[in-house]
Design a protein around this motif. Structure first.
Motif, short mmCIF file in Angstrom:
data_model
loop_
_atom_site.label_atom_id
_atom_site.label_comp_id
_atom_site.label_asym_id
_atom_site.label_seq_id
_atom_site.Cartn_x
_atom_site.Cartn_y
_atom_site.Cartn_z
N ILE A 190 9.44 -3.41 1.40
CA ILE A 190 10.62 -2.72 0.87
C ILE A 190 10.89 -3.13 -0.58
O ILE A 190 11.20 -2.29 -1.44
N PHE A 191 10.74 -4.42 -0.88
CA PHE A 191 10.96 -4.88 -2.25
C PHE A 191 9.95 -4.25 -3.21
O PHE A 191 10.32 -3.77 -4.30
N VAL A 192 8.69 -4.23 -2.82
CA VAL A 192 7.65 -3.68 -3.69
C VAL A 192 7.86 -2.19 -3.89
O VAL A 192 7.72 -1.68 -5.01
N ARG A 193 8.21 -1.47 -2.82
CA ARG A 193 8.44 -0.03 -2.97
C ARG A 193 9.67 0.26 -3.84
O ARG A 193 9.70 1.24 -4.57
N THR A 194 10.67 -0.62 -3.76
CA THR A 194 11.86 -0.44 -4.58
C THR A 194 11.55 -0.61 -6.06
O THR A 194 12.13 0.08 -6.92
N THR A 195 10.66 -1.52 -6.38
CA THR A 195 10.32 -1.82 -7.78
C THR A 195 9.01 -1.16 -8.22
O THR A 195 8.47 -1.50 -9.27
N PHE A 196 8.50 -0.23 -7.41
CA PHE A 196 7.17 0.34 -7.65
C PHE A 196 7.09 1.08 -8.98
O PHE A 196 6.06 1.08 -9.65
N ASP A 197 8.19 1.72 -9.41
CA ASP A 197 8.15 2.49 -10.65
C ASP A 197 7.95 1.62 -11.88
O ASP A 197 7.62 2.14 -12.96
N LEU A 198 8.14 0.32 -11.75
CA LEU A 198 7.94 -0.57 -12.90
C LEU A 198 6.49 -0.58 -13.36
O LEU A 198 6.22 -0.84 -14.54
N ILE A 199 5.55 -0.31 -12.46
CA ILE A 199 4.14 -0.32 -12.86
C ILE A 199 3.69 1.03 -13.38
O ILE A 199 2.50 1.23 -13.66
N ALA A 200 4.63 2.00 -13.51
CA ALA A 200 4.34 3.33 -14.03
C ALA A 200 3.15 3.95 -13.30
O ALA A 200 2.11 4.22 -13.89
N PRO A 201 3.27 4.19 -12.00
CA PRO A 201 2.13 4.68 -11.21
C PRO A 201 1.70 6.08 -11.62
O PRO A 201 2.52 6.92 -12.00
N THR A 202 0.40 6.33 -11.52
CA THR A 202 -0.13 7.66 -11.77
C THR A 202 0.12 8.54 -10.55
O THR A 202 0.61 8.08 -9.52
N ILE A 203 -0.24 9.82 -10.69
CA ILE A 203 -0.08 10.74 -9.57
C ILE A 203 -0.89 10.25 -8.37
O ILE A 203 -0.43 10.30 -7.22
N VAL A 204 -2.11 9.77 -8.62
CA VAL A 204 -2.96 9.29 -7.54
C VAL A 204 -2.33 8.07 -6.87
O VAL A 204 -2.28 7.98 -5.63
N MET A 205 -1.85 7.12 -7.67
CA MET A 205 -1.21 5.93 -7.11
C MET A 205 0.03 6.30 -6.32
O MET A 205 0.30 5.75 -5.25
N ARG A 206 0.80 7.26 -6.85
CA ARG A 206 2.01 7.66 -6.13
C ARG A 206 1.66 8.39 -4.84
O ARG A 206 2.35 8.24 -3.82
N ALA A 207 0.59 9.17 -4.87
CA ALA A 207 0.16 9.86 -3.64
C ALA A 207 -0.23 8.86 -2.57
O ALA A 207 0.10 9.02 -1.39
N VAL A 208 -0.96 7.83 -2.98
CA VAL A 208 -1.33 6.78 -2.03
C VAL A 208 -0.07 6.07 -1.51
O VAL A 208 0.05 5.76 -0.32
N SER A 209 0.87 5.84 -2.42
CA SER A 209 2.11 5.18 -2.02
C SER A 209 2.91 6.03 -1.05
O SER A 209 3.52 5.51 -0.11
N GLU A 210 2.91 7.36 -1.27
CA GLU A 210 3.71 8.26 -0.43
C GLU A 210 3.16 8.39 0.98
O GLU A 210 3.83 8.92 1.86
N THR A 211 1.95 7.92 1.23
CA THR A 211 1.46 7.88 2.61
C THR A 211 2.23 6.84 3.42
O THR A 211 2.25 6.90 4.65
N LYS A 212 2.84 5.88 2.71
CA LYS A 212 3.66 4.84 3.34
C LYS A 212 2.89 4.07 4.42
O LYS A 212 3.45 3.66 5.44
N THR A 213 1.60 3.87 4.18
CA THR A 213 0.76 3.24 5.19
C THR A 213 1.24 1.84 5.54
O THR A 213 1.47 1.51 6.72
N ILE A 214 1.43 0.99 4.51
CA ILE A 214 1.85 -0.39 4.76
C ILE A 214 3.27 -0.42 5.31
O ILE A 214 3.59 -1.23 6.20
N LEU A 215 4.12 0.47 4.81
CA LEU A 215 5.50 0.52 5.30
C LEU A 215 5.54 0.91 6.78
O LEU A 215 6.28 0.31 7.57
N ILE A 216 4.73 1.89 7.15
CA ILE A 216 4.68 2.32 8.56
C ILE A 216 4.18 1.18 9.43
O ILE A 216 4.71 0.92 10.52
N LEU A 217 3.13 0.48 8.96
CA LEU A 217 2.60 -0.65 9.74
C LEU A 217 3.65 -1.75 9.88
O LEU A 217 3.78 -2.36 10.96
#
Length: 547
Positions: free
Chosen positions: A266-293
């Protein structure tokens, strides 16, 4: 030509269109990325086999599609001086001089590449391959739309424009209307203050599509998240351990494992925009794989904790037999949670889950039909455990079967008969049948008939009845309140007395011992009265026939 087009493919993949594009988040699903990557790869392969349209141009800017591919190639190689040749820098609202390095052509090209990687989505197939571009797109004839970028102020068209080359030939460049807003787009979609600072300090290496500074910052955020989770769980453990109701080892296992991971995620996802993710990185993030696990792990831990507490309560209430039901219930609930997590993850990937759920429904019906008997037996086991008609160790009668309950399983109940054989009764039949629990008797009935011959006088009968009633009143293991003896009737071959007594015991072996004692005393009473018991009627008939 083939090598140059292949070299820009990775960059083009960052500019994919999104059929599931979100205005609010500028995100795209993994499935859409894969589908568009394949579609754009096909387009690139076709371009390698076809000659360029229109007049020759040193930078291949004769059509909107070829010009964009040339720009992508320059950006891919980080040759921003070359990329300037694809930007229309005429009539800009700001000065373009070497003193203002932030607004130079190469700087604008670099900022455009950052905005493209972070927010733009481009479909190569939609770009025109004609020197005059699209004619029916609602735009002036000298402009073509590359894509539409969703900003906080609304949609903004990213345009290409046909401009004069200076020798009477027109070529395609990024429109000066688009170039003019690059600084504003960079403020919204750029690296930000932290990203721009780190990108200038840290070498610009790229690992798996992620810049080195992004990877370092992401690692740093994970470490901070771990420290935050450790401090929070440390305080939580100290507070909860003061309550004696909680099992310390189980509490530590739950908090240190799943809860701590969930806090980090939750902390990493809250601060995720600080690393300025690309569309690909955001797409991977939006799968929420680690969050779901992480959430799944927490829920599985909660299920274990609840089952553990219920088991303790059942044992304390003497419902030890019912504890066995908690294991299949826990397993079923966990499987359901895992199924929901998988469906959620597949949906986040961008796949249509409606067909999957329909398939699961049809498959579930087929499985339910195939396992109908097993499900009936399982439900029967639940009914037996909940209603407690019998318990393990009880002596009971079911139909024509009499025996001791040895095990109540999920499929069948085992009865140990008097012959020491084992009978398995399906739970569905056992729960719906008539069960006589002999162990739950507070006393056991002994009922028999005493047949006295017709040679016995009334005085002798009165003497027998009196002494039998005295036996009932004085015998330690006979319940005198509900017991009786009566001269019942004149039978065909004898005068019949009914002895109806309750032996005060639940144990059948003890009952047999007391019954034996009663029989011996009854025999003595009959003998003392000077009479005798008559044998069975058919034996008397045989004796008469012989005589």
């Amino acid at each position: 030509m083939i090598k140059s087009l292949s070299a820009v493919f990775t960059f083009i993949c960052l500019l994919l269109p999104a059929t599931a594009y979100s205005v609010e988040t500028n995100s795209i699903s993994i499935k859409d990325l894969a589908d568009k990557q394949q579609a754009n790869e096909d387009v690139i392969n076709e371009l390698t086999e076809e000659p360029g349209a229109g007049p020759y141009d040193e930078y291949n800017r004769s059509t909107p599609r070829s010009s964009l591919l040339g720009l992508a190639k320059a950006i891919r190689s980080k040759d921003f001086d070359l990329a300037v040749n694809y930007l229309d820098l005429r009539n800009l609202p700001f000065s373009d001089n070497q003193k203002n390095t932030k607004l130079t052509g190469p700087a604008l090209a670099e900022k455009l590449s950052i905005v493209a990687k972070r927010a733009m989505s481009i479909d190569i197939q939609e770009l025109s391959t004609l020197p005059l571009g699209h004619k029916e797109d609602g735009l002036p004839g000298y402009r073509d739309r590359i894509t539409t970028l969703m900003t906080k102020d609304g949609p903004v068209d990213i345009l290409m424009q046909r401009v004069p080359r200076g020798d009477g030939i027109s070529i395609w460049k990024i429109s000066n209307a688009t170039v003019a807003i690059i600084p504003e787009l960079n403020k919204e979609f750029g690296y930000g203050v932290i990203g721009e600072t780190l990108s200038q300090i840290i070498p610009g290496y790229v690992i798996a599509g992620i810049e080195l500074w992004q990877l370092i910052l992401f690692t740093f955020l994970v470490l901070i998240g771990f420290v935050v989770s450790y401090l929070f769980t440390f305080l939580l453990i100290n507070i909860l351990q003061r309550n004696q109701k909680f099992n310390k080892s189980r509490l530590l296992k739950f908090i240190v494992g799943p809860l701590r991971l969930l806090i980090v995620v939750i902390f990493v996802r809250t601060t995720f925009d600080l690393i300025a993710p690309t569309i690909v990185m955001r797409a991977v993030s939006e799968t929420k794989t680690i969050l779901i696990l992480a959430i799944l792990w927490v829920l599985l831990g909660v299920v274990d904790f609840i089952i553990y507490r219920l088991a303790d309560r059942m044992r304390n209430r003497g419902q030890k037999d019912s504890v066995v039901l908690l294991k299949p219930a826990s397993t079923s609930l966990k499987l359901l949670l895992i199924l929901i997590a998988c469906i959620t993850w597949i949906d986040n990937l961008g796949f249509e889950v409606t067909a999957l759920l329909a398939g699961l429904g049809v498959g579930g019906i087929a499985i339910a039909l195939a396992a109908q008997k097993s499900l009936e037996d399982l439900i029967g086991a639940i009914i037996i455990y909940v209603s407690h008609p019998v318990r393990v160790g009880d002596f009971c009668k079911f139909g024509n079967t009499i025996g001791t309950v040895e095990e109540i399983g999920l499929r069948a109940t085992q009865l140990r008969t008097l012959a020491r054989s084992v009978v398995h009764v399906p739970n569905s039949k056992f729960a719906s049948g008539e069960i006589e629990n002999l162990t739950q008797r507070d006393k056991i009935l002994y009922r028999t008939r005493l047949r006295l011959s017709y040679e016995t006088t009334s005085e002798q009968i009165k003497q027998v009845l009196g002494k039998l009633r005295e036996l009932i009143d004085k015998h330690e293991y006979i319940d005198e309140k509900d017991s009786r003896v009566r001269f019942l009737e004149f039978g065909e071959y004898a005068q019949e007395l009914e002895l109806y007594v309750y032996i005060k015991t639940r144990d059948f072996s003890e009952y047999l011992a007391h019954r034996e004692d009663v029989n011996l005393q009854v025999s003595g009473i009959v003998e003392s009265a000077g009479t005798q018991l008559v044998i069975q009627a058919f034996d008397l008939q045989k004796d008469k026939e012989k005589s």
